[in-house]
Design a protein around this motif. Structure first.
Motif, PDB file in Angstrom:
ATOM      1  N   GLN A  68       0.824  -1.204   0.000  1.00  0.00           N
ATOM      2  CA  GLN A  68       0.000   0.000   0.000  1.00  0.00           C
ATOM      3  C   GLN A  68       0.862   1.261   0.000  1.00  0.00           C
ATOM      4  O   GLN A  68       0.631   2.187  -0.783  1.00  0.00           O
ATOM      5  CB  GLN A  68      -0.928  -0.002   1.205  1.00  0.00           C
ATOM      6  N   GLU A  72       0.936   3.989  -3.063  1.00  0.00           N
ATOM      7  CA  GLU A  72       0.524   5.379  -2.820  1.00  0.00           C
ATOM      8  C   GLU A  72       1.649   6.359  -3.154  1.00  0.00           C
ATOM      9  O   GLU A  72       1.412   7.412  -3.746  1.00  0.00           O
ATOM     10  CB  GLU A  72       0.092   5.557  -1.370  1.00  0.00           C
ATOM     11  N   ASN A  89      -3.655  -2.262  -4.833  1.00  0.00           N
ATOM     12  CA  ASN A  89      -4.531  -2.375  -3.663  1.00  0.00           C
ATOM     13  C   ASN A  89      -5.326  -3.679  -3.696  1.00  0.00           C
ATOM     14  O   ASN A  89      -5.573  -4.278  -2.643  1.00  0.00           O
ATOM     15  CB  ASN A  89      -5.475  -1.178  -3.567  1.00  0.00           C
ATOM     16  N   THR A 128     -13.976  -4.291  -6.146  1.00  0.00           N
ATOM     17  CA  THR A 128     -13.575  -3.387  -5.076  1.00  0.00           C
ATOM     18  C   THR A 128     -12.565  -4.078  -4.161  1.00  0.00           C
ATOM     19  O   THR A 128     -12.413  -5.288  -4.183  1.00  0.00           O
ATOM     20  CB  THR A 128     -14.798  -2.946  -4.255  1.00  0.00           C
ATOM     21  N   THR A 133      -9.584   1.805   1.471  1.00  0.00           N
ATOM     22  CA  THR A 133     -10.927   2.296   1.779  1.00  0.00           C
ATOM     23  C   THR A 133     -10.944   2.968   3.151  1.00  0.00           C
ATOM     24  O   THR A 133     -10.018   2.810   3.955  1.00  0.00           O
ATOM     25  CB  THR A 133     -11.959   1.147   1.789  1.00  0.00           C
ATOM     26  N   ASP A 134     -12.030   3.685   3.428  1.00  0.00           N
ATOM     27  CA  ASP A 134     -12.174   4.313   4.741  1.00  0.00           C
ATOM     28  C   ASP A 134     -12.184   3.265   5.851  1.00  0.00           C
ATOM     29  O   ASP A 134     -11.635   3.489   6.936  1.00  0.00           O
ATOM     30  CB  ASP A 134     -13.465   5.141   4.797  1.00  0.00           C
ATOM     31  N   GLU A 135     -12.804   2.110   5.579  1.00  0.00           N
ATOM     32  CA  GLU A 135     -12.843   1.033   6.583  1.00  0.00           C
ATOM     33  C   GLU A 135     -11.426   0.575   6.927  1.00  0.00           C
ATOM     34  O   GLU A 135     -11.081   0.377   8.090  1.00  0.00           O
ATOM     35  CB  GLU A 135     -13.664  -0.137   6.051  1.00  0.00           C
ATOM     36  N   TRP A 136     -10.574   0.412   5.914  1.00  0.00           N
ATOM     37  CA  TRP A 136      -9.191   0.000   6.131  1.00  0.00           C
ATOM     38  C   TRP A 136      -8.423   1.082   6.886  1.00  0.00           C
ATOM     39  O   TRP A 136      -7.706   0.802   7.846  1.00  0.00           O
ATOM     40  CB  TRP A 136      -8.508  -0.311   4.807  1.00  0.00           C
ATOM     41  N   LEU A 137      -8.585   2.325   6.445  1.00  0.00           N
ATOM     42  CA  LEU A 137      -7.862   3.424   7.082  1.00  0.00           C
ATOM     43  C   LEU A 137      -8.245   3.574   8.549  1.00  0.00           C
ATOM     44  O   LEU A 137      -7.411   3.959   9.373  1.00  0.00           O
ATOM     45  CB  LEU A 137      -8.107   4.726   6.319  1.00  0.00           C
ATOM     46  N   ALA A 138      -9.488   3.244   8.885  1.00  0.00           N
ATOM     47  CA  ALA A 138      -9.930   3.304  10.277  1.00  0.00           C
ATOM     48  C   ALA A 138      -9.422   2.108  11.084  1.00  0.00           C
ATOM     49  O   ALA A 138      -9.151   2.230  12.277  1.00  0.00           O
ATOM     50  CB  ALA A 138     -11.453   3.363  10.342  1.00  0.00           C
TER      51      ALA A 138
END
Length: 162
Positions: A68, A72, A89, A128, A133-138
């Protein structure tokens, strides 16, 4: 280089069935001195919940974060396009989905819960992903904290740019 040569270099063997169009099978790892050989690979043996440690889980997470991070960085630096980053990803998501867990620790449960949320993303699919994703980042800061609490270090290796 032929496909057969590449597969041989990758540790695969071809049989008569492979020559007729069947997929080659991975070669079993070389047996340790004095140990009996087994048809299972090291990876398969290490995913046996009785043998998996939090260190194993965190090492797999390190690989995911390395993929990742570098994707990025390459996108940010203009070294790749968004479509390629998304493919990286998807690969990182499949690596995370295969991360071994023992099922006995808080870390294992957190990883299992996140793995259960991963949409199916087989190789070559443009579906997908979880990674990015936001879920991963959280979730990943909590997972890396659980690794630290378990005494396992999460390491990200940067190799893009410079």
């Amino acid at each position: 280089m032929t496909v057969a040569s590449a597969l041989t270099l990758a540790g695969c063997t071809a049989s008569d069935a492979a020559a007729e169009g069947a997929k080659p099978t991975p070669s079993p790892p070389a047996a340790a001195a004095g140990a009996q050989s087994s048809p299972t690979t090291d990876a398969a043996a290490r995913t046996d919940a009785a043998e998996v440690t939090d260190t194993d889980t965190c090492a797999a997470i390190s690989d995911v974060l390395t993929i990742q991070f570098n994707a990025e960085a390459a996108l940010r630096d203009g070294r790749m396009q968004a479509q390629e980053q998304q493919a990286w990803n998807r690969l990182a998501t499949r690596v995370f989905d295969r991360a071994p867990i023992s099922g006995e620790t808080v870390l294992s449960q957190a990883v299992a819960d996140l793995q259960a949320s991963i949409p199916d993303s087989p190789p070559g699919a443009l579906g997908t992903t979880l990674i990015g994703t936001d879920e991963w980042l959280a979730a990943f800061p909590t997972i890396t904290q659980l690794c630290a609490q378990a005494g396992a270090q999460v390491v990200t290796e940067g190799f893009v740019g410079g």
